[in-house]
Write a protein that holds these residues in place. Structure first.
Motif, short mmCIF file in Angstrom:
data_model
loop_
_atom_site.label_atom_id
_atom_site.label_comp_id
_atom_site.label_asym_id
_atom_site.label_seq_id
_atom_site.Cartn_x
_atom_site.Cartn_y
_atom_site.Cartn_z
N THR A 1 -11.60 -22.88 -27.61
CA THR A 1 -11.26 -21.96 -28.69
C THR A 1 -12.16 -22.24 -29.89
OG1 THR A 1 -9.66 -23.43 -29.72
CG2 THR A 1 -8.84 -21.99 -27.95
N LEU A 2 -12.21 -21.31 -30.83
CA LEU A 2 -13.01 -21.54 -32.04
C LEU A 2 -12.51 -22.77 -32.77
CD1 LEU A 2 -13.61 -17.99 -33.55
CD2 LEU A 2 -15.21 -19.45 -32.33
N LYS B 1 -9.56 -10.26 -32.90
CA LYS B 1 -10.79 -10.98 -32.58
C LYS B 1 -11.03 -11.99 -33.68
CE LYS B 1 -15.62 -10.63 -31.33
NZ LYS B 1 -15.46 -11.45 -30.16
N GLU B 2 -11.27 -13.24 -33.28
CA GLU B 2 -11.60 -14.29 -34.23
C GLU B 2 -13.13 -14.41 -34.24
OE1 GLU B 2 -9.83 -18.62 -35.43
OE2 GLU B 2 -9.95 -18.13 -33.30
N VAL B 3 -13.70 -14.37 -35.44
CA VAL B 3 -15.15 -14.43 -35.60
C VAL B 3 -15.48 -15.62 -36.50
CG1 VAL B 3 -17.22 -13.20 -36.38
CG2 VAL B 3 -15.29 -11.92 -35.44
N GLN C 1 -10.41 -11.28 -24.44
CA GLN C 1 -10.81 -12.65 -24.14
C GLN C 1 -12.32 -12.84 -24.05
OE1 GLN C 1 -8.26 -14.87 -24.27
NE2 GLN C 1 -7.07 -13.04 -24.68
N THR C 2 -13.10 -11.84 -24.43
CA THR C 2 -14.56 -11.98 -24.42
C THR C 2 -14.97 -12.95 -25.51
OG1 THR C 2 -14.87 -9.74 -23.61
CG2 THR C 2 -16.74 -10.74 -24.71
N ARG C 3 -15.90 -13.83 -25.19
CA ARG C 3 -16.39 -14.80 -26.16
C ARG C 3 -17.90 -14.75 -26.19
NH1 ARG C 3 -16.26 -20.83 -26.17
NH2 ARG C 3 -17.35 -21.21 -28.09
N THR C 4 -18.45 -14.60 -27.38
CA THR C 4 -19.90 -14.56 -27.56
C THR C 4 -20.33 -15.88 -28.19
OG1 THR C 4 -19.74 -12.19 -27.95
CG2 THR C 4 -21.77 -13.25 -28.61
N THR D 1 -17.65 -24.92 -25.53
CA THR D 1 -16.63 -24.14 -24.85
C THR D 1 -15.27 -24.47 -25.45
OG1 THR D 1 -16.38 -25.82 -23.15
CG2 THR D 1 -17.95 -24.05 -22.70
#
Length: 113
Positions: free
Chosen positions: A75-76, A37-39, A16-19, A73
């Motif tokens: 989801t992507l 991981k979604e990038v 759940q880490t988000r950069t 902030t």
């Protein structure tokens, strides 16, 4: 010619880490060990356009990231308005990719992610 090793760094993130959207000025490699991981990937021209339209803060260009942007902030898909194919339709033009265990993503220097 010879390949010379100059420097390296490593970053590991928990689930759940988000950069925030940012740019690195060195080449990077993302290797997915577990989970997914979604990038989100965007070219500099698309980020410049989004800043000019007011969709992204100027800091993404001057400081290289959107770390202090409360409006980024969620989801992507929520942040970038992704369509069913993972293309952005709103904030900044780009594409989302999903990494699964064993996947490797090469990020050239200057690619926003």
């Amino acid at each position: 010619g010879k390949v010379r090793y100059k420097a390296s760094s490593i970053w590991a993130g928990a689930g759940q880490t988000r950069t925030p959207l940012h740019v690195d000025w060195v080449h990077a490699v993302i290797y997915q060990i577990a989970g997914t991981k979604e990038v989100f990937l965007a070219e500099e021209a698309a980020v410049v356009d989004a800043v000019a339209r007011g969709s992204l803060p100027e800091g993404v260009l001057t400081e290289g990231n959107t770390d202090n942007s409360a409006h980024l902030t969620g989801t992507l898909a929520e942040v970038y308005g992704l369509d069913a194919d993972g293309r952005s339709t709103r904030v900044v033009e780009g594409r989302a990719v999903v990494l699964r265990p064993g996947d490797c993503l090469l990020l050239p220097a200057g690619l926003y992610h």
